[in-house]
Motif scaffolding. Structure first.
Motif, short mmCIF file in Angstrom:
data_model
loop_
_atom_site.label_atom_id
_atom_site.label_comp_id
_atom_site.label_asym_id
_atom_site.label_seq_id
_atom_site.Cartn_x
_atom_site.Cartn_y
_atom_site.Cartn_z
N LEU A 128 15.14 16.73 -13.94
CA LEU A 128 15.59 15.13 -13.45
C LEU A 128 14.43 14.41 -13.27
CD1 LEU A 128 18.50 15.95 -10.87
CD2 LEU A 128 18.60 15.39 -13.40
N GLY A 129 13.24 14.77 -13.29
CA GLY A 129 12.04 14.08 -13.15
C GLY A 129 11.64 13.88 -11.74
N TRP A 130 10.49 12.90 -11.69
CA TRP A 130 9.85 12.81 -10.34
C TRP A 130 10.85 11.86 -9.45
CZ3 TRP A 130 5.44 10.03 -13.48
CH2 TRP A 130 4.63 10.71 -14.19
N MET A 131 10.44 12.22 -8.07
CA MET A 131 11.17 11.80 -7.20
C MET A 131 12.76 12.16 -6.88
SD MET A 131 8.61 10.50 -5.83
CE MET A 131 9.44 9.61 -4.48
N CYS A 132 13.05 13.23 -7.43
CA CYS A 132 14.47 13.78 -7.54
C CYS A 132 14.52 15.06 -6.96
CB CYS A 132 14.97 13.53 -9.06
SG CYS A 132 15.34 12.15 -9.70
N SER A 133 13.63 15.38 -6.05
CA SER A 133 13.45 16.59 -5.42
C SER A 133 14.67 17.15 -4.67
CB SER A 133 12.10 16.81 -4.33
OG SER A 133 12.18 15.72 -3.43
N GLY A 134 15.17 16.10 -3.82
CA GLY A 134 16.34 16.38 -3.03
C GLY A 134 17.56 16.61 -3.86
N MET A 135 17.76 15.69 -4.94
CA MET A 135 18.66 15.90 -5.96
C MET A 135 18.83 17.24 -6.55
SD MET A 135 19.88 13.30 -8.81
CE MET A 135 19.63 11.88 -7.84
N ILE A 136 17.75 17.63 -7.17
CA ILE A 136 17.65 18.82 -8.06
C ILE A 136 17.93 20.13 -6.91
CG2 ILE A 136 15.25 19.51 -8.04
CD1 ILE A 136 17.70 19.89 -10.79
N SER A 137 17.24 20.12 -5.92
CA SER A 137 17.69 21.01 -4.99
C SER A 137 18.93 21.43 -4.53
CB SER A 137 16.60 21.01 -3.59
OG SER A 137 15.45 21.27 -3.89
N CYS A 138 19.71 20.20 -4.47
CA CYS A 138 20.92 20.30 -3.89
C CYS A 138 22.04 20.84 -5.19
CB CYS A 138 21.45 18.82 -3.61
SG CYS A 138 23.20 18.68 -3.27
N LEU A 139 21.69 20.46 -6.45
CA LEU A 139 22.16 20.88 -7.62
C LEU A 139 21.94 22.40 -7.92
CD1 LEU A 139 21.78 17.95 -10.29
CD2 LEU A 139 23.99 18.65 -9.39
N ILE A 140 20.94 22.81 -7.52
CA ILE A 140 20.84 24.13 -7.88
C ILE A 140 21.62 25.07 -7.01
CG2 ILE A 140 18.92 25.98 -7.33
CD1 ILE A 140 16.59 24.09 -8.36
N TYR A 141 21.73 24.48 -5.94
CA TYR A 141 22.57 25.57 -4.86
C TYR A 141 24.05 25.24 -5.24
CZ TYR A 141 19.24 27.31 -1.75
OH TYR A 141 18.08 28.17 -1.23
N VAL A 142 24.46 24.00 -5.71
CA VAL A 142 26.08 23.79 -6.26
C VAL A 142 26.42 24.71 -7.15
CG1 VAL A 142 27.33 21.99 -6.92
CG2 VAL A 142 26.16 21.73 -4.82
N ILE A 143 25.35 24.53 -8.37
CA ILE A 143 25.60 25.18 -9.64
C ILE A 143 25.73 26.73 -9.60
CG2 ILE A 143 24.63 25.45 -11.83
CD1 ILE A 143 23.60 22.42 -11.96
N SER A 144 24.59 27.22 -8.82
CA SER A 144 24.56 28.65 -8.42
C SER A 144 25.62 29.18 -7.86
CB SER A 144 23.14 29.12 -7.76
OG SER A 144 23.16 30.51 -7.63
N PHE A 145 26.13 28.29 -6.86
CA PHE A 145 27.17 28.91 -6.03
C PHE A 145 28.72 28.85 -6.87
CE2 PHE A 145 30.95 28.26 -2.91
CZ PHE A 145 30.60 28.96 -2.03
N TYR A 146 28.62 27.89 -7.48
CA TYR A 146 30.04 27.66 -8.53
C TYR A 146 29.91 28.73 -9.36
CZ TYR A 146 32.56 26.26 -12.61
OH TYR A 146 33.17 26.23 -13.61
N LEU A 147 28.89 29.03 -10.33
CA LEU A 147 28.97 30.29 -11.22
C LEU A 147 29.16 31.66 -10.19
CD1 LEU A 147 25.82 28.97 -13.37
CD2 LEU A 147 28.27 29.13 -13.80
#
Length: 305
Positions: free
Chosen positions: A157-176
């Motif tokens: 997602l690029g610079w300054m998206c640390s919070g967003m990508i960390s949240c997505l990592i957990y949501v996607i992993s949990f969903y899968l």
């Protein structure tokens, strides 16, 4: 007639996924290669992707409830803009934050409208999410090595998206994980069979988004089947949660934390989540917009948000 219908929903899915992949990767690609080009094209990529979502939404819009919701939102937005003497540019830019989400509703409703559409869409989406999860590993390791464990570690997602990508990592992993869960096997067997999804959580500790420690607790807790024995099962999972948090904490403190602060102390947690008394007072009294340029803090604490 049937072939046209199949052609339509497959085309909708393909266009939707192309948009997903462009928005999910182009920032990283251009930031790390030709950042000067990114500054020139980012606004056009955003507007084009939003337009594509709107057109797909209009093409799949069938439900009267969806139509009423979208029309009501637009009417309220226009009335609010007029009452507050806002410009048309302000109205347009404000709508850009919400219109794509509004038009995703009829798209998803359409794709889940029949078994064939849903099966095709879920299959494509699951594969894309799994690949997206894997891509964060090299992207975030590279960013962390280059910039340190701060906000620039935003994955694809690029610079300054640390919070967003960390949240997505957990949501996607949990969903899968849920998608792959075998209810004929117990909790530990399922975790062992899907261990790779747990390993793919680790890049979330390569940036400064320390709320990942809370996400880790929630991740294992909400995997516990919620039945009559839920509380007993949840208590049995506590050792797993404690071990996971301890391991993640050791990784973070040993290899990642360069700020010289211990994120597990009470003082740090209070400051991180609630800020200090001065900032709280400014927020409560509504002075933030007036004094923001003159204060050291440049962001709201997580708890205040």
């Amino acid at each position: 007639m049937h072939s046209d219908s199949v052609l339509k929903y497959k085309l909708v899915v393909k266009v939707l996924m192309i948009t997903f992949w462009v928005l999910g990767t182009y920032n990283f690609i251009f930031q790390e290669t030709v950042p000067s080009v990114l500054d020139k094209i980012s606004i056009y990529v955003s507007i084009l992707s939003e337009l594509i979502i709107v057109l797909l939404g209009l093409w799949t819009l069938r439900s009267k409830a969806d139509k009423a919701l979208i029309v009501s939102f637009l009417v309220l937005a226009i009335i609010s803009n007029r009452v507050n003497n806002g410009s048309l540019i302000l109205l347009f830019n404000g709508l850009r934050h919400y219109i794509p989400m509004m038009f995703l509703l009829p798209i998803v409703r359409y794709l889940f409208g029949t078994h064939d559409r849903a099966t095709y869409f879920i299959g494509v989406m699951d594969k894309s999410l799994y690949i997206f999860l894997w891509l964060q590993v090299p992207a975030m390791v590279y960013q962390c090595a280059l910039y340190g464990a701060f906000d620039n570690v935003g994955g694809t997602l690029g610079w300054m998206c640390s919070g967003m990508i960390s949240c997505l990592i957990y949501v996607i992993s949990f969903y899968l994980m849920i998608r792959r869960w075998d209810f004929d096997k117990n909790y530990l067997e399922n975790l062992r069979n899907n261990w790779i999804l747990i390993v793919l959580l680790l890049p979330s500790y390569l940036n400064e988004t320390k709320i990942s420690f809370l996400y880790l607790i929630m991740y294992f807790f909400f995997l516990v089947p919620m039945d009559r024995k839920f509380l007993l099962k949840a208590l049995a999972v506590l050792p797993i949660i404690a071990a996971a948090v301890a391991g993640a904490g050791y990784l973070y403190m040993t290899f990642v934390n360069t700020e010289g602060e211990d994120p597990f102390t009470g003082d740090f947690l209070e400051q991180y989540t609630l800020g200090n008394d001065f900032m709280n007072e400014l927020v409560l009294e509504g002075y933030m917009n007036k004094v923001m340029p003159d204060v050291q803090e440049t962001d709201f604490a997580r708890g205040i948000k």
